[in-house]
Design a protein around this motif. Structure first.
Motif, PDB file in Angstrom:
ATOM      1  N   ALA A   8      40.820  51.490  45.431  1.00  0.00           N
ATOM      2  CA  ALA A   8      39.563  50.748  45.507  1.00  0.00           C
ATOM      3  C   ALA A   8      39.254  49.943  44.257  1.00  0.00           C
ATOM      4  CB  ALA A   8      38.407  51.704  45.785  1.00  0.00           C
ATOM      5  N   THR A   9      39.946  50.216  43.147  1.00  0.00           N
ATOM      6  CA  THR A   9      39.697  49.443  41.935  1.00  0.00           C
ATOM      7  C   THR A   9      40.592  48.213  41.845  1.00  0.00           C
ATOM      8  OG1 THR A   9      41.279  50.758  40.641  1.00  0.00           O
ATOM      9  CG2 THR A   9      38.968  51.489  40.647  1.00  0.00           C
ATOM     10  N   GLY A  10      41.606  48.119  42.709  1.00  0.00           N
ATOM     11  CA  GLY A  10      42.479  46.948  42.722  1.00  0.00           C
ATOM     12  C   GLY A  10      41.844  45.801  43.479  1.00  0.00           C
ATOM     13  N   MET A  11      42.475  44.635  43.409  1.00  0.00           N
ATOM     14  CA  MET A  11      41.893  43.447  44.022  1.00  0.00           C
ATOM     15  C   MET A  11      41.761  43.598  45.533  1.00  0.00           C
ATOM     16  SD  MET A  11      43.119  39.477  43.754  1.00  0.00           S
ATOM     17  CE  MET A  11      44.238  39.550  45.170  1.00  0.00           C
ATOM     18  N   VAL A  12      42.826  44.009  46.197  1.00  0.00           N
ATOM     19  CA  VAL A  12      42.766  44.178  47.645  1.00  0.00           C
ATOM     20  C   VAL A  12      41.817  45.315  48.005  1.00  0.00           C
ATOM     21  CG1 VAL A  12      44.076  44.800  49.706  1.00  0.00           C
ATOM     22  CG2 VAL A  12      45.050  43.213  48.051  1.00  0.00           C
ATOM     23  N   GLY A  13      41.921  46.417  47.280  1.00  0.00           N
ATOM     24  CA  GLY A  13      41.059  47.564  47.553  1.00  0.00           C
ATOM     25  C   GLY A  13      39.580  47.254  47.388  1.00  0.00           C
ATOM     26  N   HIS A 149      33.919  36.768  46.659  1.00  0.00           N
ATOM     27  CA  HIS A 149      32.727  37.586  46.407  1.00  0.00           C
ATOM     28  C   HIS A 149      32.760  38.268  45.037  1.00  0.00           C
ATOM     29  CE1 HIS A 149      32.008  36.792  50.606  1.00  0.00           C
ATOM     30  NE2 HIS A 149      33.114  37.445  50.954  1.00  0.00           N
ATOM     31  N   GLY A 150      33.279  37.583  44.036  1.00  0.00           N
ATOM     32  CA  GLY A 150      33.293  38.130  42.683  1.00  0.00           C
ATOM     33  C   GLY A 150      34.382  39.144  42.421  1.00  0.00           C
ATOM     34  N   ILE A 151      35.249  39.379  43.384  1.00  0.00           N
ATOM     35  CA  ILE A 151      36.353  40.323  43.212  1.00  0.00           C
ATOM     36  C   ILE A 151      37.404  39.712  42.300  1.00  0.00           C
ATOM     37  CG2 ILE A 151      38.283  41.414  44.441  1.00  0.00           C
ATOM     38  CD1 ILE A 151      36.314  41.687  46.832  1.00  0.00           C
ATOM     39  N   THR A 152      37.973  40.519  41.415  1.00  0.00           N
ATOM     40  CA  THR A 152      38.958  40.016  40.458  1.00  0.00           C
ATOM     41  C   THR A 152      40.174  40.932  40.401  1.00  0.00           C
ATOM     42  OG1 THR A 152      37.949  41.228  38.610  1.00  0.00           O
ATOM     43  CG2 THR A 152      37.186  38.967  38.993  1.00  0.00           C
ATOM     44  N   SER A 153      41.275  40.378  39.956  1.00  0.00           N
ATOM     45  CA  SER A 153      42.480  41.160  39.690  1.00  0.00           C
ATOM     46  C   SER A 153      42.357  41.835  38.333  1.00  0.00           C
ATOM     47  CB  SER A 153      43.710  40.251  39.708  1.00  0.00           C
ATOM     48  OG  SER A 153      44.851  40.942  39.231  1.00  0.00           O
ATOM     49  N   LYS A 154      43.013  42.977  38.189  1.00  0.00           N
ATOM     50  CA  LYS A 154      43.027  43.660  36.891  1.00  0.00           C
ATOM     51  C   LYS A 154      44.056  43.058  35.945  1.00  0.00           C
ATOM     52  CE  LYS A 154      43.614  47.821  38.634  1.00  0.00           C
ATOM     53  NZ  LYS A 154      43.743  49.304  38.720  1.00  0.00           N
ATOM     54  N   THR A 155      44.934  42.202  36.450  1.00  0.00           N
ATOM     55  CA  THR A 155      45.986  41.588  35.643  1.00  0.00           C
ATOM     56  C   THR A 155      45.492  40.250  35.084  1.00  0.00           C
ATOM     57  OG1 THR A 155      47.647  42.588  37.080  1.00  0.00           O
ATOM     58  CG2 THR A 155      48.377  40.804  35.617  1.00  0.00           C
ATOM     59  N   PRO A 156      45.417  40.086  33.755  1.00  0.00           N
ATOM     60  CA  PRO A 156      44.872  38.857  33.174  1.00  0.00           C
ATOM     61  C   PRO A 156      45.537  37.577  33.684  1.00  0.00           C
ATOM     62  CG  PRO A 156      45.113  40.526  31.479  1.00  0.00           C
ATOM     63  CD  PRO A 156      45.760  41.079  32.713  1.00  0.00           C
ATOM     64  N   LEU A 157      46.864  37.580  33.786  1.00  0.00           N
ATOM     65  CA  LEU A 157      47.559  36.386  34.262  1.00  0.00           C
ATOM     66  C   LEU A 157      47.127  36.036  35.681  1.00  0.00           C
ATOM     67  CD1 LEU A 157      49.688  34.154  34.073  1.00  0.00           C
ATOM     68  CD2 LEU A 157      51.409  35.834  34.774  1.00  0.00           C
ATOM     69  N   THR A 160      43.705  34.427  35.896  1.00  0.00           N
ATOM     70  CA  THR A 160      43.738  33.006  35.557  1.00  0.00           C
ATOM     71  C   THR A 160      44.233  32.175  36.733  1.00  0.00           C
ATOM     72  OG1 THR A 160      44.156  33.517  33.228  1.00  0.00           O
ATOM     73  CG2 THR A 160      44.702  31.294  33.981  1.00  0.00           C
ATOM     74  N   ILE A 161      45.277  32.648  37.381  1.00  0.00           N
ATOM     75  CA  ILE A 161      45.834  31.922  38.532  1.00  0.00           C
ATOM     76  C   ILE A 161      44.802  31.806  39.637  1.00  0.00           C
ATOM     77  CG2 ILE A 161      47.546  32.036  40.385  1.00  0.00           C
ATOM     78  CD1 ILE A 161      49.451  33.331  38.334  1.00  0.00           C
ATOM     79  N   TYR A 162      44.098  32.897  39.919  1.00  0.00           N
ATOM     80  CA  TYR A 162      43.114  32.872  40.997  1.00  0.00           C
ATOM     81  C   TYR A 162      41.937  31.964  40.669  1.00  0.00           C
ATOM     82  CZ  TYR A 162      45.640  36.802  43.034  1.00  0.00           C
ATOM     83  OH  TYR A 162      46.603  37.604  43.589  1.00  0.00           O
ATOM     84  N   ARG A 163      41.518  31.926  39.398  1.00  0.00           N
ATOM     85  CA  ARG A 163      40.428  31.035  39.022  1.00  0.00           C
ATOM     86  C   ARG A 163      40.823  29.578  39.231  1.00  0.00           C
ATOM     87  NH1 ARG A 163      39.537  34.549  34.587  1.00  0.00           N
ATOM     88  NH2 ARG A 163      40.735  33.147  33.235  1.00  0.00           N
ATOM     89  N   VAL A 180      48.570  32.205  53.513  1.00  0.00           N
ATOM     90  CA  VAL A 180      47.412  32.473  52.657  1.00  0.00           C
ATOM     91  C   VAL A 180      46.348  33.235  53.430  1.00  0.00           C
ATOM     92  CG1 VAL A 180      47.806  30.474  51.180  1.00  0.00           C
ATOM     93  CG2 VAL A 180      46.335  30.238  53.173  1.00  0.00           C
ATOM     94  N   THR A 181      45.644  34.106  52.714  1.00  0.00           N
ATOM     95  CA  THR A 181      44.540  34.854  53.294  1.00  0.00           C
ATOM     96  C   THR A 181      43.558  35.177  52.177  1.00  0.00           C
ATOM     97  OG1 THR A 181      43.957  36.747  54.695  1.00  0.00           O
ATOM     98  CG2 THR A 181      45.637  37.130  53.013  1.00  0.00           C
ATOM     99  N   THR A 182      42.543  35.973  52.467  1.00  0.00           N
ATOM    100  CA  THR A 182      41.548  36.337  51.462  1.00  0.00           C
ATOM    101  C   THR A 182      41.329  37.846  51.470  1.00  0.00           C
ATOM    102  OG1 THR A 182      39.638  36.204  52.972  1.00  0.00           O
ATOM    103  CG2 THR A 182      40.340  34.155  51.883  1.00  0.00           C
TER     104      THR A 182
END
Length: 214
Positions: A8-13, A149-157, A160-163, A180-182
């Motif tokens: 649940a702390t990961g991006m997909v979770g 919805h403000g969800i982010t990856s824990k990986t810095p790189l 940046t890619i998602y932004r 592609v999906t969300t």
């Protein structure tokens, strides 16, 4: 529906947890992980454990969404297999028979287990092993996932890619809908599949999108 959610702390979770908490079909969510999810909600209970291999049998839930994983980049082969294969099977073995188990794999997963790409072989082996268990299993193979919805990856790189990609997503979704999906679509698709099943055990990116829109 009573859901156990891993990762649940990961991006997909994060995306799956959001949709579970919003969906009226979900009565309760147990988020299991090594760190708190950082969310409070009347439906949500958390079980934080340092060693997820040492979990007790999990009862009282009919659905498991397994979104826990790690990138194979820079990770030793044995550690990647320990988390991706061994931990997943360890968790699945602690669930009652006929539990719906939705596993997040990935596009290009190698079901033959004979290809050159290590992560794809390990993911394929994990899917194949899960399919042999007395569970109701489905395997999600998303392509590029845009967090919403403000969800982010824990990986810095990756953050940046998602932004950078976020303003381009509407164009990408029109030009390449098959890849592609969300995070929102994945969460909605998981709930749809858990509630009503799907025509295939393996859901590629287009299947995920289709299930999300039902």
């Amino acid at each position: 529906m009573r859901v156990v959610l891993f990762g649940a702390t990961g991006m997909v979770g994060q995306g799956v947890l959001r949709e579970c908490l919003l969906d009226e079909r979900v009565e309760a969510v147990l988020a299991v992980g090594r760190a708190p999810a950082g969310t409070t909600h009347p439906k949500l209970t958390e079980l934080v454990r340092e060693d997820l291999f040492a979990l007790e049998p999990i009862t009282g839930y009919d659905t498991c969404f397994f979104c826990l994983g790690l990138s194979s980049v820079g990770v030793a082969a044995d550690e990647y297999e320990r988390i991706t294969y061994q931990l997943t099977l360890s968790v699945a073995a602690k669930l009652p028979e006929n539990t719906t188990f939705v596993y997040v794999s990935g596009a290009s997963t190698d079901s033959t287990e004979r290809g050159r790409v290590r992560w794809a072989r390990v993911k394929g082996a994990t899917e194949n092993a899960l399919a042999k268990l007395p569970l109701r299993t489905f395997f999600f193979r998303p392509g590029y996932i845009q967090p919403l919805h403000g969800i982010t990856s824990k990986t810095p790189l990756y953050r940046t890619i998602y932004r950078v990609a976020a303003p381009l997503y509407p164009v990408l979704s029109r030009l390449a809908p098959r890849v592609v999906t969300t995070t929102e679509e994945i969460g909605r698709a998981m709930l749809e599949v858990a509630a009503n099943g799907y025509e295939h055990q393996i859901l590629e990116n287009t299947d995920i999108t289709a299930a999300a829109r039902r």
